[in-house]
Design an enzyme around this catalytic site. Sequence first.
Site, PDB file in Angstrom:
ATOM      1  N   HIS A   8      -9.364  -4.182  -8.338  1.00 50.44           N
ATOM      2  CA  HIS A   8      -8.664  -4.754  -7.185  1.00 50.44           C
ATOM      3  C   HIS A   8      -7.450  -5.386  -7.565  1.00 50.44           C
ATOM      4  O   HIS A   8      -7.249  -5.999  -8.699  1.00 50.44           O
ATOM      5  CB  HIS A   8      -9.502  -5.547  -6.275  1.00 50.44           C
ATOM      6  CG  HIS A   8     -10.206  -6.867  -7.126  1.00 50.44           C
ATOM      7  ND1 HIS A   8      -9.343  -8.085  -7.284  1.00 50.44           N
ATOM      8  CD2 HIS A   8     -11.131  -7.005  -7.922  1.00 50.44           C
ATOM      9  CE1 HIS A   8      -9.954  -8.864  -8.205  1.00 50.44           C
ATOM     10  NE2 HIS A   8     -10.989  -8.356  -8.471  1.00 50.44           N
ATOM     11  N   GLU A  37     -18.854  -7.288  -8.565  1.00 48.20           N
ATOM     12  CA  GLU A  37     -18.648  -7.872  -9.557  1.00 48.20           C
ATOM     13  C   GLU A  37     -19.940  -8.655 -10.033  1.00 48.20           C
ATOM     14  O   GLU A  37     -20.826  -8.956  -9.467  1.00 48.20           O
ATOM     15  CB  GLU A  37     -17.792  -8.861  -9.187  1.00 48.20           C
ATOM     16  CG  GLU A  37     -17.034  -9.884 -10.579  1.00 48.20           C
ATOM     17  CD  GLU A  37     -16.737  -8.990 -11.736  1.00 48.20           C
ATOM     18  OE1 GLU A  37     -17.458  -8.535 -12.322  1.00 48.20           O
ATOM     19  OE2 GLU A  37     -15.398  -8.977 -11.984  1.00 48.20           O
TER      20      GLU A  37
END
Length: 158
Positions: free
Chosen positions: A8, A74
């Site tokens: 990202h 994550e």
Amino acid sequence: MEILLTRHGQTEWNFLQKVQGKADIKLNEKGIKQAKDVKDKLKNEQIDLILCSPLIRANDSRNIPILIDEKLSERDFGEFEGMPTTDFDYEAFWSYKQNTQYNKAENIKDFFQRVYGFLDDIYLKYKDKRILLIAHGGISIPVYCYFNGIPDKDTLLG
């Protein structure tokens, strides 16, 4: 199966060098531009499927099926969430050899097992596809190790 992996764009916490695991932080202006740049670079790539982390900073929009998968989230930083990397032993946190058990943070071997299981699953389901994974910096570590082996060093950073 062919995999393309992208991280990202920048968030405010990235800019401030704070760790972000499960915190759902939006992209900042620079991150939005980075996401658009990556999208432009990939526009002519043949991609059959996009698999994406559910965290908002990793979302993408394109006329290709997008599947959200929790396994691409994550690593859970637990008690270290939102802290600058200088406020705890960040290198030890990424040490597969040390395999430290934390009160809340996700253990590195559990994290690797999650990502390895995900990669095994997508190989079985999509072995004839070209897949774009949109995830996080931390995810890139076990993905790299899955294909190249776990390096014999104290930290997996860098």
